[in-house]
Enzyme design. Structure first.
Site, PDB file in Angstrom:
ATOM      1  CG  ASP A   1       2.588  90.970 -33.098  1.00 59.11           C
ATOM      2  OD1 ASP A   1       2.633  89.882 -32.497  1.00 59.11           O
ATOM      3  OD2 ASP A   1       2.361  91.072 -34.309  1.00 59.11           O
TER       4      ASP A   1
ATOM      5  CG  HIS B   1       1.514  86.180 -25.506  1.00 56.70           C
ATOM      6  ND1 HIS B   1       0.386  85.919 -24.788  1.00 56.70           N
ATOM      7  CD2 HIS B   1       1.086  86.767 -26.651  1.00 56.70           C
ATOM      8  CE1 HIS B   1      -0.679  86.331 -25.474  1.00 56.70           C
ATOM      9  NE2 HIS B   1      -0.265  86.835 -26.611  1.00 56.70           N
TER      10      HIS B   1
ATOM     11  CD  GLN C   1      -4.347  85.708 -31.786  1.00 52.01           C
ATOM     12  OE1 GLN C   1      -5.368  85.368 -31.231  1.00 52.01           O
ATOM     13  NE2 GLN C   1      -3.255  84.986 -31.739  1.00 52.01           N
TER      14      GLN C   1
HETATM   15  P1  IMP Z   1      -4.391  83.248 -38.110  1.00 55.77           P
HETATM   16  O1  IMP Z   1      -4.778  83.663 -36.747  1.00 55.77           O
HETATM   17  O2  IMP Z   1      -3.145  82.403 -38.167  1.00 55.77           O
HETATM   18  O3  IMP Z   1      -5.536  82.652 -38.871  1.00 55.77           O
HETATM   19  O4  IMP Z   1      -3.994  84.575 -38.959  1.00 55.77           O
HETATM   20  C1  IMP Z   1      -4.956  85.566 -39.291  1.00 55.77           C
HETATM   21  C2  IMP Z   1      -4.338  86.959 -39.222  1.00 55.77           C
HETATM   22  O5  IMP Z   1      -4.052  87.289 -37.881  1.00 55.77           O
HETATM   23  C3  IMP Z   1      -3.024  87.102 -39.978  1.00 55.77           C
HETATM   24  O6  IMP Z   1      -2.919  88.409 -40.506  1.00 55.77           O
HETATM   25  C4  IMP Z   1      -1.977  86.918 -38.891  1.00 55.77           C
HETATM   26  O7  IMP Z   1      -0.756  87.528 -39.197  1.00 55.77           O
HETATM   27  C5  IMP Z   1      -2.668  87.607 -37.736  1.00 55.77           C
HETATM   28  N1  IMP Z   1      -2.239  87.105 -36.438  1.00 55.77           N
HETATM   29  C6  IMP Z   1      -2.599  85.942 -35.862  1.00 55.77           C
HETATM   30  N2  IMP Z   1      -2.032  85.831 -34.651  1.00 55.77           N
HETATM   31  C7  IMP Z   1      -1.332  86.948 -34.460  1.00 55.77           C
HETATM   32  C8  IMP Z   1      -0.552  87.436 -33.365  1.00 55.77           C
HETATM   33  O8  IMP Z   1      -0.427  86.807 -32.301  1.00 55.77           O
HETATM   34  N3  IMP Z   1       0.039  88.658 -33.540  1.00 55.77           N
HETATM   35  C9  IMP Z   1      -0.139  89.384 -34.671  1.00 55.77           C
HETATM   36  N4  IMP Z   1      -0.859  88.980 -35.698  1.00 55.77           N
HETATM   37  C10 IMP Z   1      -1.461  87.768 -35.598  1.00 55.77           C
END
Ligand code: IMP
Length: 424
Positions: free
Chosen positions: A13, A41, A224
Site C-alpha cells: 500500500d 493498485h 505488496q
Molecule cells: P494474503 O496475501 O491474502 O495471504 O495476506 C497475507 C498478509 O499480507 C496479510 O497481512 C494481508 O493483509 C497482507 N497483504 C496482502 N496483500 C496486500 C496488499 O496488497 N497490501 C497490503 N497488505 C497486503
C-alpha cells in the site's frame, strides 16, 4: 533499453499503482510477476478512480502491452470482473493483455481453505485478504496446482482436478467439518472461464524474451511490499510470494541480468493491514487522524490500515534486499500540519539494541522503536509541483529519509492524482 522493477519498501500500500501508471510511458511492456487479487493498485486520473487487482497498472495507457506473469496466482472470476469494469470505463482491453500459461489458477477451494484456516487460527490469524493466495501457492510448491495452460488439455485438466478435489474434500470434511465442494460445478465453471480468457493466454516467457530481443523495454510491477515478502518479511505474517525484486525473474522467466534498475516506493509514514508486529504503530487519536487523512482503507478488502511513523530500519532492510537504486516518497501531504514527526532509527528489546532488521518474529515482536524527532510543517503541500516550493522542513524530512535509508529520492507524490507528482 533499460528495464526497471517497481517494488514496495514497506508492508504494501505504498502507492505503487500511481507511480507505475506515471512511469508507464517510458516502457513498452508492464508485467506483474507475483501475488494475485490480494493486491489493489489504485490510479486516479482526472478524479476518476481505477483499482487494478490483477491487470498491470499500465493498462490505462493505450498501446502498452500488459502481461500477467507465470508467478501470479490467477483468480479468473476476479480477472473477468476487472476486464468488464475497465471496458465499461472506456479502457482498451484486447490485444494489449497477455496471461501466462504458467500462472497458477486460484480455485474456490483455495479461497475456502484460506478463510477456514484463518478462522481456525483464532487470535493468531495472519489477517489475510481471503483471496486464496496462500493456499494456491501451497499447491504450487506442493506440485498439486493447475496452471492456466492446463485448462486447455481437457482430459488432463479433468483428471487432475478430480484427484486434487478428492484430497481437498477430505480436508474440508474431516479437518474443517464443512460440506465438500462439487466437482461438476467447479469443472463446468472453469471450462467456461477457460474459453473466456483464451484470447489472452500465451507463452509469456517467449513473449517477454522475444520482446527484449526486439529492444522493447519492460517494467516489472511488484505487488505488496518487501516486509510482506515470504523470505525477507515478518514471517509468518507475510504474504506467500516474493514481493521483492527477487520474485521478478522467477515470476516472468526473464533473466535477472535484464533488470537494470530497481525503484523502491515508500510512504512518508508506515501502514500495515492485517496482523503482525509493527513497532512504530501509532495508537489512539493521531493514528486515526493519519488513517482518515491518508484514506488508509484497503483497496481490496476495505479494512482499515494500521498507521505508524516512518521506520528507517525496516526500509533500509527493504532497500538492501531489493538493491533499490532510487526511491519515490508518496503521501507526503498526509503529514501536513503535524508539529513533530518521529522516525525510527533503531530498535531496543530489554538491554539489546538493534540497528538492523531482525529475522526472527520473536525478536521483532519484542522490539521497541528508538525515535529521532523532526519538526513538521504547517503548509498544504498537495498543490506543490516542484522541489523548490516545498516547505523547508518538508525538504529536510525527505533529506533525512534519504540519509537514514541510504536511497536517493527521485520523485515525491503529494496526492492521489496523476498530476500530484514532481521530481526531487
Ligand atoms: P494474503 O496475501 O491474502 O495471504 O495476506 C497475507 C498478509 O499480507 C496479510 O497481512 C494481508 O493483509 C497482507 N497483504 C496482502 N496483500 C496486500 C496488499 O496488497 N497490501 C497490503 N497488505 C497486503
Amino acid at each position: 533499453m533499460a528495464n526497471s522493477c517497481i517494488v514496495g519498501l514497506q508492508w504494501g500500500d505504498e502507492g505503487k499503482g500511481k507511480i507505475i501508471d506515471a512511469l508507464t510511458e517510458e516502457y513498452d511492456i508492464i508485467v506483474r510477476y507475483q501475488g494475485g487479487a490480494n493486491a489493489g493498485h489504485t490510479v486516479i486520473v482526472d478524479g476518476k478512480k481505477f483499482v487494478m487487482h490483477l491487470i498491470p497498472s499500465g493498462v490505462l495507457h493505450p498501446g502498452k502491452c500488459c502481461v500477467i506473469g507465470n508467478g501470479v496466482v490467477l483468480d479468473i472470476e476476479q480477472l473477468l470482473l476487472e476486464i468488464d469494469e475497465l471496458k465499461a470505463a472506456g479502457v482498451e482491453i484486447g490485444g494489449n493483455l497477455f496471461i501466462s500459461d504458467g500462472a497458477h489458477i486460484v480455485f474456490p477451494y483455495h479461497k475456502l481453505i484460506d478463510s477456514l484456516s484463518e478462522k481456525q487460527k483464532g487470535d493468531d490469524k495472519i489477517g489475510t485478504t481471503g483471496r486464496g493466495i496462500g493456499p494456491c501457492y501451497v499447491d504450487k510448491m506442493g506440485r498439486t496446482g493447475i496452471r492456466a495452460g492446463d485448462l486447455y488439455f481437457d482430459d488432463y485438466f479433468k483428471e487432475r482436478l478430480k484427484s486434487i478435489l478428492d484430497h481437498k474434500n477430505t480436508m474440508l470434511t474431516k479437518v474443517y467439518n464443512v460440506d465438500p465442494l462439487s466437482f461438476d460445478e467447479i469443472y463446468d465453471k472453469y471450462r467456461n472461464f477457460a474459453e473466456k480468457i483464451k484470447p489472452y493466454v500465451c507463452d509469456s516467457v517467449d513473449l517477454l524474451n522475444d520482446s527484449l530481443k526486439h529492444n522493447k523495454s519492460i517494467m516489472f510491477e511488484g505487488a505488496q511490499g518487501a516486509l510482506l515478502d515470504v523470505d525477507f518479511g515478518t514471517y509468518p505474517f507475510t504474504t506467500s510470494s516474493n514481493a521483492t525484486v527477487c520474485g521478478a525473474p522467477a515470476g516472468t522467466g526473464v533473466s535477472p541480468k535484464q533488470i537494470h534498475r530497481v525503484i523502491g516506493i515508500m510512504k512518508a509514514y508506515t501502514t500495515r493491514v492485517g496482523s503482525g508486529p509493527f513497532p512504530t504503530e501509532i495508537e489512539g487519536e493521531l493514528g486515526l487522524e493519519i488513517q482518515n487523512k491518508g484514506g488508509e482503507f484497503g483497496a481490496t478488502t476495505g479494512r482499515p490500515r494500521r498507521c505508524g511513523w516512518f521506520d528507517a530500519i525496516a526500509v533500509r532492510h527493504a532497500a538492501m534486499i531489493n538493491g533499490a537504486d532510487s526511491a519515490v516518497v508518496t503521501k507526503l501531504d498526509v503529514l501536513d500540519g503535524q508539529k513533530t514527526l518521529k522516525v525510527c532509527v533503531g530498535y531496543k528489546s530489554g538491554s539489546k539494541m538493534y540497528s538492523r532488521f531482525p529475522t526472527c518474529l520473536s525478536a521483532f515482536t519484542e522490539c521497541e522503536p528508538i525515535y529521532e524527532e523532526y519538526p513538521g510543517w504547517d503548509e498544504d503541500t498537495s498543490n506543490i509541483t516542484d522541489k523548490k516550493s516545498l516547505p523547508k522542513n518538508a525538504s529536510a524530512y525527505i533529506n533525512t529519509l534519504e540519509i537514514l535509508t541510504g536511497i536517493k529520492v527521485e520523485l515525491v507524490s503529494v496526492g492521489p492524482d496523476r498530476k500530484q507528482l514532481f521530481e526531487y
